[in-house]
Design a protein around this motif. Structure first.
Motif, mmCIF file in Angstrom:
data_model
loop_
_atom_site.group_PDB
_atom_site.id
_atom_site.type_symbol
_atom_site.label_atom_id
_atom_site.label_comp_id
_atom_site.label_asym_id
_atom_site.label_seq_id
_atom_site.Cartn_x
_atom_site.Cartn_y
_atom_site.Cartn_z
ATOM 1 N N HIS A 1 0.846 -1.195 0.000
ATOM 2 C CA HIS A 1 0.000 0.000 0.000
ATOM 3 C C HIS A 1 0.881 1.244 0.000
ATOM 4 C CE1 HIS A 1 -3.609 2.335 1.034
ATOM 5 N NE2 HIS A 1 -2.811 3.048 1.789
ATOM 6 N N ASN A 2 0.537 2.211 -0.837
ATOM 7 C CA ASN A 2 1.158 3.532 -0.833
ATOM 8 C C ASN A 2 0.073 4.569 -0.614
ATOM 9 O OD1 ASN A 2 3.966 3.081 -1.498
ATOM 10 N ND2 ASN A 2 3.314 2.581 -3.557
ATOM 11 N N ASP A 3 0.363 5.549 0.196
ATOM 12 C CA ASP A 3 -0.533 6.694 0.377
ATOM 13 C C ASP A 3 0.342 7.928 0.309
ATOM 14 O OD1 ASP A 3 -2.761 8.218 0.803
ATOM 15 O OD2 ASP A 3 -3.090 7.550 2.870
ATOM 16 N N LEU A 4 0.161 8.721 -0.736
ATOM 17 C CA LEU A 4 1.052 9.844 -1.025
ATOM 18 C C LEU A 4 0.255 11.143 -1.086
ATOM 19 C CD1 LEU A 4 3.826 10.977 -1.879
ATOM 20 C CD2 LEU A 4 3.401 10.084 -4.159
ATOM 21 N N ILE A 5 0.660 12.095 -0.273
ATOM 22 C CA ILE A 5 0.035 13.414 -0.238
ATOM 23 C C ILE A 5 0.993 14.398 -0.913
ATOM 24 C CG2 ILE A 5 -0.868 15.258 1.239
ATOM 25 C CD1 ILE A 5 -2.438 12.632 1.468
ATOM 26 N N TYR A 6 0.521 15.037 -1.966
ATOM 27 C CA TYR A 6 1.315 16.046 -2.672
ATOM 28 C C TYR A 6 0.951 17.412 -2.095
ATOM 29 C CZ TYR A 6 1.710 12.262 -6.079
ATOM 30 O OH TYR A 6 1.942 11.059 -6.692
ATOM 31 N N MET A 7 1.965 18.168 -1.681
ATOM 32 C CA MET A 7 1.691 19.453 -1.055
ATOM 33 C C MET A 7 2.223 20.641 -1.872
ATOM 34 S SD MET A 7 2.133 18.299 2.884
ATOM 35 C CE MET A 7 1.279 19.713 3.575
ATOM 36 N N ARG A 8 3.431 20.520 -2.379
ATOM 37 C CA ARG A 8 4.024 21.551 -3.235
ATOM 38 C C ARG A 8 4.855 20.861 -4.309
ATOM 39 N NH1 ARG A 8 6.146 26.774 0.067
ATOM 40 N NH2 ARG A 8 4.180 27.239 1.107
ATOM 41 N N PRO A 9 4.950 21.440 -5.481
ATOM 42 C CA PRO A 9 5.722 20.774 -6.531
ATOM 43 C C PRO A 9 7.225 20.788 -6.255
ATOM 44 C CG PRO A 9 4.949 22.920 -7.293
ATOM 45 C CD PRO A 9 4.323 22.684 -5.950
ATOM 46 N N ALA A 10 7.870 19.712 -6.634
ATOM 47 C CA ALA A 10 9.335 19.651 -6.674
ATOM 48 C C ALA A 10 9.713 20.017 -8.109
ATOM 49 C CB ALA A 10 9.824 18.264 -6.315
ATOM 50 N N LEU A 11 10.657 20.923 -8.276
ATOM 51 C CA LEU A 11 10.959 21.492 -9.583
ATOM 52 C C LEU A 11 12.275 20.972 -10.154
ATOM 53 C CD1 LEU A 11 9.964 25.140 -8.668
ATOM 54 C CD2 LEU A 11 8.550 23.404 -9.797
ATOM 55 N N VAL A 12 12.357 20.991 -11.464
ATOM 56 C CA VAL A 12 13.541 20.496 -12.155
ATOM 57 C C VAL A 12 14.801 21.184 -11.615
ATOM 58 C CG1 VAL A 12 13.417 22.120 -14.116
ATOM 59 C CG2 VAL A 12 14.500 19.891 -14.416
ATOM 60 N N MET A 13 15.812 20.393 -11.317
ATOM 61 C CA MET A 13 17.124 20.781 -10.791
ATOM 62 C C MET A 13 17.074 21.349 -9.360
ATOM 63 S SD MET A 13 19.099 19.511 -12.886
ATOM 64 C CE MET A 13 20.624 19.994 -12.099
ATOM 65 N N GLU A 14 15.929 21.230 -8.707
ATOM 66 C CA GLU A 14 15.830 21.656 -7.315
ATOM 67 C C GLU A 14 16.444 20.580 -6.417
ATOM 68 O OE1 GLU A 14 12.450 23.015 -4.039
ATOM 69 O OE2 GLU A 14 11.805 22.086 -5.918
ATOM 70 N N LYS A 15 17.145 21.018 -5.389
ATOM 71 C CA LYS A 15 17.649 20.090 -4.381
ATOM 72 C C LYS A 15 16.555 19.911 -3.326
ATOM 73 C CE LYS A 15 22.564 21.187 -4.861
ATOM 74 N NZ LYS A 15 22.707 20.352 -5.994
ATOM 75 N N VAL A 16 16.277 18.646 -3.015
ATOM 76 C CA VAL A 16 15.272 18.335 -2.006
ATOM 77 C C VAL A 16 15.885 17.440 -0.943
ATOM 78 C CG1 VAL A 16 13.306 18.575 -3.589
ATOM 79 C CG2 VAL A 16 14.384 16.324 -3.279
ATOM 80 N N LYS A 17 15.236 17.392 0.194
ATOM 81 C CA LYS A 17 15.630 16.477 1.261
ATOM 82 C C LYS A 17 14.483 15.502 1.485
ATOM 83 C CE LYS A 17 18.886 19.435 3.632
ATOM 84 N NZ LYS A 17 19.236 20.086 4.903
ATOM 85 N N VAL A 18 14.844 14.263 1.805
ATOM 86 C CA VAL A 18 13.845 13.239 2.115
ATOM 87 C C VAL A 18 14.209 12.637 3.461
ATOM 88 C CG1 VAL A 18 12.746 11.085 1.413
ATOM 89 C CG2 VAL A 18 13.440 12.748 -0.330
ATOM 90 N N LYS A 19 13.300 12.809 4.402
ATOM 91 C CA LYS A 19 13.449 12.259 5.746
ATOM 92 C C LYS A 19 12.618 10.987 5.798
ATOM 93 C CE LYS A 19 13.228 15.497 8.733
ATOM 94 N NZ LYS A 19 12.787 16.533 9.683
ATOM 95 N N THR A 20 13.193 9.896 6.288
ATOM 96 C CA THR A 20 12.459 8.629 6.320
ATOM 97 C C THR A 20 12.445 8.055 7.731
ATOM 98 O OG1 THR A 20 14.246 7.028 5.909
ATOM 99 C CG2 THR A 20 13.338 8.175 3.983
ATOM 100 N N ALA A 21 11.423 7.254 7.995
ATOM 101 C CA ALA A 21 11.311 6.597 9.299
ATOM 102 C C ALA A 21 10.367 5.414 9.189
ATOM 103 C CB ALA A 21 10.791 7.572 10.347
ATOM 104 N N MET A 22 10.544 4.450 10.097
ATOM 105 C CA MET A 22 9.569 3.379 10.254
ATOM 106 C C MET A 22 8.569 3.890 11.291
ATOM 107 S SD MET A 22 9.863 -0.397 11.894
ATOM 108 C CE MET A 22 10.952 -1.014 10.634
ATOM 109 N N ILE A 23 7.294 3.923 10.915
ATOM 110 C CA ILE A 23 6.301 4.481 11.833
ATOM 111 C C ILE A 23 5.336 3.438 12.399
ATOM 112 C CG2 ILE A 23 6.442 6.807 10.884
ATOM 113 C CD1 ILE A 23 3.761 6.141 9.393
ATOM 114 N N ASP A 24 5.375 2.238 11.868
ATOM 115 C CA ASP A 24 4.509 1.183 12.384
ATOM 116 C C ASP A 24 5.066 -0.166 11.920
ATOM 117 O OD1 ASP A 24 2.355 -0.060 13.673
ATOM 118 O OD2 ASP A 24 0.989 0.231 11.983
#
Length: 162
Positions: free
Chosen positions: A62-85
Motif C-alpha cells: 500500500h502507498n498513500d502519497l500526499i502532494y503538497m508543493r511541486p518539486a521542480l527540475v534541478m531543485e535540491k530536495v531532502k527526504v526524511k524517512t522513518a519506520m512508523i509502524d
C-alpha cells in the motif's frame, strides 16, 4: 540509533513534466530510493542481498502519497524517512520530502511493506531479531492517516520557521 535519517537528491529533467514539476509517479521513486539507502547505511539492512541470498523480501502492499508543493527540475530536495509502524507481518515507512532549506513540505508518503518469502511465494512473519530491531527503529506518530500527518507536519513547520 537515528530514527529519522535525511537524504538529499536533485530533481532531474527526465523525471519532470513539461511544466518542470516532478512527475507524480516519480515522487515514489525518489522517496523509496532514499529509504533503501537509509536501510543499508543507517541500519545495515541490505534488502537486495536478502532477496538474493535468503529469498526473503518486503513487497509493497500500500502507498498513500500526499502532494503538497511541486518539486521542480534541478531543485535540491531532502527526504526524511522513518519506520512508523510494524507488526509481525509488515513494516510501514514514512517518507517526507522537503525543499533543501526544510522550510516547506513537498510530499508525505506512507508505504506498507509486507514480509514475503520469494521461494515459497507467500507472506511470512518477521523473526524475533527483526522485531527487536524494529522496536529500536520505530518512530511512533500520533496521527492515524497520511492526511492528518501531512497537516500536522506543515503546521509544525510553519511554527518552527516563523
Amino acid at each position: 540509533m537515528n530514527k529519522q535519517p535525511i537524504g538529499e537528491r536533485t530533481i532531474r529533467f527526465q523525471d519532470c513534466d513539461p511544466y518542470g514539476h516532478l512527475n507524480n509517479s516519480k515522487y515514489l521513486d525518489y522517496m523509496i530510493n532514499v529509504r533503501e539507502d537509509h536501510l543499508i547505511h543507517e541500519y545495515d539492512i541490505n534488502i537486495f542481498e536478502m532477496a538474493q541470498v535468503q529469498k526473503k523480501a518486503w513487497v509493497v502492499g500500500h502507498n498513500d502519497l500526499i502532494y503538497m508543493r511541486p518539486a521542480l527540475v534541478m531543485e535540491k530536495v531532502k527526504v526524511k524517512t522513518a519506520m512508523i509502524d510494524f507488526n509481525d507481518r509488515y513494516v510501514q515507512a514514512e517518507m517526507i520530502m522537503t525543499n533543501e532549506a526544510e522550510t516547506h513540505i513537498k510530499a508525505v508518503l506512507w508505504t506498507k511493506f509486507y514480509h514475503f518469502d520469494i521461494a515459497q511465494q507467500r507472506g511470512i512473519r518477521h523473526t524475533e531479531e527483526q522485531m527487536e530491531l524494529f522496536k529500536e527503529m520505530a518512530l511512533l506518530v500520533e496521527q492515524q492517516s497520511t492526511e492528518e500527518r501531512a497537516k500536522h507536519l506543515a503546521t509544525a513547520l510553519k511554527v518552527a520557521v516563523a
